[in-house]
Design a protein around this motif. Structure first.
Motif, PDB file in Angstrom:
ATOM      1  N   LEU A 199       0.864  -1.184   0.012  1.00  0.00           N
ATOM      2  CA  LEU A 199       0.134  -0.089   0.124  1.00  0.00           C
ATOM      3  C   LEU A 199       0.879   1.299   0.104  1.00  0.00           C
ATOM      4  N   ASP A 200       1.948   1.375   0.795  1.00  0.00           N
ATOM      5  CA  ASP A 200       2.674   2.457   0.751  1.00  0.00           C
ATOM      6  C   ASP A 200       3.226   2.829  -0.563  1.00  0.00           C
ATOM      7  N   HIS A 201       3.848   1.950  -1.118  1.00  0.00           N
ATOM      8  CA  HIS A 201       4.287   2.046  -2.630  1.00  0.00           C
ATOM      9  C   HIS A 201       3.339   2.479  -3.458  1.00  0.00           C
ATOM     10  N   ALA A 202       2.026   1.837  -3.420  1.00  0.00           N
ATOM     11  CA  ALA A 202       1.048   2.105  -4.495  1.00  0.00           C
ATOM     12  C   ALA A 202       0.677   3.685  -4.120  1.00  0.00           C
ATOM     13  N   LEU A 203       0.439   4.104  -2.909  1.00  0.00           N
ATOM     14  CA  LEU A 203       0.238   5.618  -2.614  1.00  0.00           C
ATOM     15  C   LEU A 203       1.373   6.366  -3.171  1.00  0.00           C
ATOM     16  N   SER A 204       2.646   5.862  -3.028  1.00  0.00           N
ATOM     17  CA  SER A 204       3.703   6.966  -3.827  1.00  0.00           C
ATOM     18  C   SER A 204       3.703   6.864  -5.198  1.00  0.00           C
ATOM     19  N   ARG A 205       2.968   6.001  -6.158  1.00  0.00           N
ATOM     20  CA  ARG A 205       3.093   5.896  -7.380  1.00  0.00           C
ATOM     21  C   ARG A 205       1.690   6.431  -7.645  1.00  0.00           C
ATOM     22  N   MET A 206       0.693   6.867  -7.103  1.00  0.00           N
ATOM     23  CA  MET A 206      -0.369   7.351  -7.527  1.00  0.00           C
ATOM     24  C   MET A 206      -0.464   8.329  -8.349  1.00  0.00           C
ATOM     25  N   PRO A 207       0.640   9.488  -8.249  1.00  0.00           N
ATOM     26  CA  PRO A 207       0.548  10.654  -9.088  1.00  0.00           C
ATOM     27  C   PRO A 207       0.746  10.194 -10.772  1.00  0.00           C
ATOM     28  N   PRO A 208       1.699   9.301 -11.076  1.00  0.00           N
ATOM     29  CA  PRO A 208       1.721   9.087 -12.225  1.00  0.00           C
ATOM     30  C   PRO A 208       0.531   8.155 -13.082  1.00  0.00           C
ATOM     31  N   VAL A 209      -0.155   7.576 -12.129  1.00  0.00           N
ATOM     32  CA  VAL A 209      -1.267   6.641 -12.724  1.00  0.00           C
ATOM     33  C   VAL A 209      -2.226   7.572 -12.894  1.00  0.00           C
ATOM     34  N   ARG A 210      -2.432   8.617 -11.977  1.00  0.00           N
ATOM     35  CA  ARG A 210      -3.571   9.686 -12.113  1.00  0.00           C
ATOM     36  C   ARG A 210      -3.356  10.577 -13.105  1.00  0.00           C
TER      37      ARG A 210
ATOM     38  N   LEU B 185      -5.693  10.848 -20.593  1.00  0.00           N
ATOM     39  CA  LEU B 185      -6.635   9.828 -21.516  1.00  0.00           C
ATOM     40  C   LEU B 185      -8.145  10.376 -21.498  1.00  0.00           C
ATOM     41  N   ALA B 186      -8.378  10.683 -20.124  1.00  0.00           N
ATOM     42  CA  ALA B 186      -9.923  11.366 -20.333  1.00  0.00           C
ATOM     43  C   ALA B 186      -9.934  12.638 -20.967  1.00  0.00           C
ATOM     44  N   ASP B 187      -9.046  13.413 -20.658  1.00  0.00           N
ATOM     45  CA  ASP B 187      -8.882  14.984 -21.556  1.00  0.00           C
ATOM     46  C   ASP B 187      -8.856  14.559 -23.063  1.00  0.00           C
ATOM     47  N   ARG B 188      -7.911  13.585 -23.446  1.00  0.00           N
ATOM     48  CA  ARG B 188      -7.662  13.374 -24.927  1.00  0.00           C
ATOM     49  C   ARG B 188      -8.930  12.733 -25.410  1.00  0.00           C
ATOM     50  N   ALA B 189      -9.570  11.745 -24.760  1.00  0.00           N
ATOM     51  CA  ALA B 189     -10.906  11.270 -25.184  1.00  0.00           C
ATOM     52  C   ALA B 189     -11.900  12.453 -25.590  1.00  0.00           C
ATOM     53  N   ALA B 190     -11.999  13.390 -24.331  1.00  0.00           N
ATOM     54  CA  ALA B 190     -13.209  14.654 -24.558  1.00  0.00           C
ATOM     55  C   ALA B 190     -12.780  15.128 -25.491  1.00  0.00           C
ATOM     56  N   GLY B 191     -11.506  15.770 -25.737  1.00  0.00           N
ATOM     57  CA  GLY B 191     -11.242  16.631 -26.906  1.00  0.00           C
ATOM     58  C   GLY B 191     -11.382  15.929 -28.159  1.00  0.00           C
ATOM     59  N   ALA B 192     -11.006  14.719 -28.422  1.00  0.00           N
ATOM     60  CA  ALA B 192     -11.610  14.029 -29.612  1.00  0.00           C
ATOM     61  C   ALA B 192     -13.062  14.118 -29.976  1.00  0.00           C
ATOM     62  N   ARG B 193     -13.672  14.253 -28.775  1.00  0.00           N
ATOM     63  CA  ARG B 193     -15.107  14.137 -28.937  1.00  0.00           C
ATOM     64  C   ARG B 193     -15.873  15.642 -29.013  1.00  0.00           C
ATOM     65  N   GLY B 194     -14.915  16.644 -28.913  1.00  0.00           N
ATOM     66  CA  GLY B 194     -15.396  17.817 -28.995  1.00  0.00           C
ATOM     67  C   GLY B 194     -16.203  18.214 -27.459  1.00  0.00           C
ATOM     68  N   LEU B 195     -15.599  17.598 -26.468  1.00  0.00           N
ATOM     69  CA  LEU B 195     -16.377  17.928 -25.256  1.00  0.00           C
ATOM     70  C   LEU B 195     -15.161  18.665 -24.123  1.00  0.00           C
ATOM     71  N   THR B 196     -15.704  19.272 -23.253  1.00  0.00           N
ATOM     72  CA  THR B 196     -14.757  19.859 -22.296  1.00  0.00           C
ATOM     73  C   THR B 196     -14.290  18.920 -21.499  1.00  0.00           C
ATOM     74  N   PRO B 197     -12.867  18.966 -21.451  1.00  0.00           N
ATOM     75  CA  PRO B 197     -12.286  18.056 -20.403  1.00  0.00           C
ATOM     76  C   PRO B 197     -12.827  18.194 -18.945  1.00  0.00           C
ATOM     77  N   GLN B 198     -13.130  17.285 -18.285  1.00  0.00           N
ATOM     78  CA  GLN B 198     -13.598  16.896 -16.901  1.00  0.00           C
ATOM     79  C   GLN B 198     -12.477  16.310 -16.101  1.00  0.00           C
ATOM     80  N   TRP B 199     -12.318  16.928 -15.038  1.00  0.00           N
ATOM     81  CA  TRP B 199     -11.420  16.370 -13.657  1.00  0.00           C
ATOM     82  C   TRP B 199     -12.000  15.007 -13.364  1.00  0.00           C
ATOM     83  N   VAL B 200     -10.990  14.224 -13.325  1.00  0.00           N
ATOM     84  CA  VAL B 200     -11.469  12.574 -12.949  1.00  0.00           C
ATOM     85  C   VAL B 200     -11.172  12.566 -11.384  1.00  0.00           C
ATOM     86  N   PRO B 201     -12.095  12.321 -10.384  1.00  0.00           N
ATOM     87  CA  PRO B 201     -12.070  12.161  -9.115  1.00  0.00           C
ATOM     88  C   PRO B 201     -10.947  11.350  -8.555  1.00  0.00           C
TER      89      PRO B 201
END
Length: 96
Positions: free
Chosen positions: A25-36, A42-58
């Protein structure tokens, strides 16, 4: 029914998820930033490709982030912005 993504992408995603579940868990927590960052990119690119405003992924934490990644990989592929997905997933796996 099979995955909507190419086999190479599906295989690399599976490897990332398997690696993630092996992390303490401690290692996973430290690796969250690159995963996030990849999930959001990916969310931003997909939204942009569809002509949508990117949304923050919680940030729902390390127990959910692989589900978010899986959804965003499939969404990016479906939106036509997945040409580099296998390489980006391989880079992420190596960073874990």
């Amino acid at each position: 029914m099979g995955s909507p993504t190419p086999q190479e992408v599906s295989d690399e995603l599976r490897r990332v998820v398997e690696r993630w579940h092996q992390l303490p868990l401690d290692h996973a927590l430290s690796r969250m930033p690159p995963v996030r960052a990849l999930v959001q990119s990916l969310a931003d690119r997909a939204a942009g490709a569809r002509g949508l405003t990117p949304q923050w992924v919680p940030d729902l934490g390390p127990a959910v982030v692989m589900d978010q990644l899986t959804v965003m990989v499939r969404d990016a592929w479906a939106a036509g912005v997945g040409a580099d997905l296998a390489a980006r997933l391989a880079d992420l796996r190596r960073a874990l």
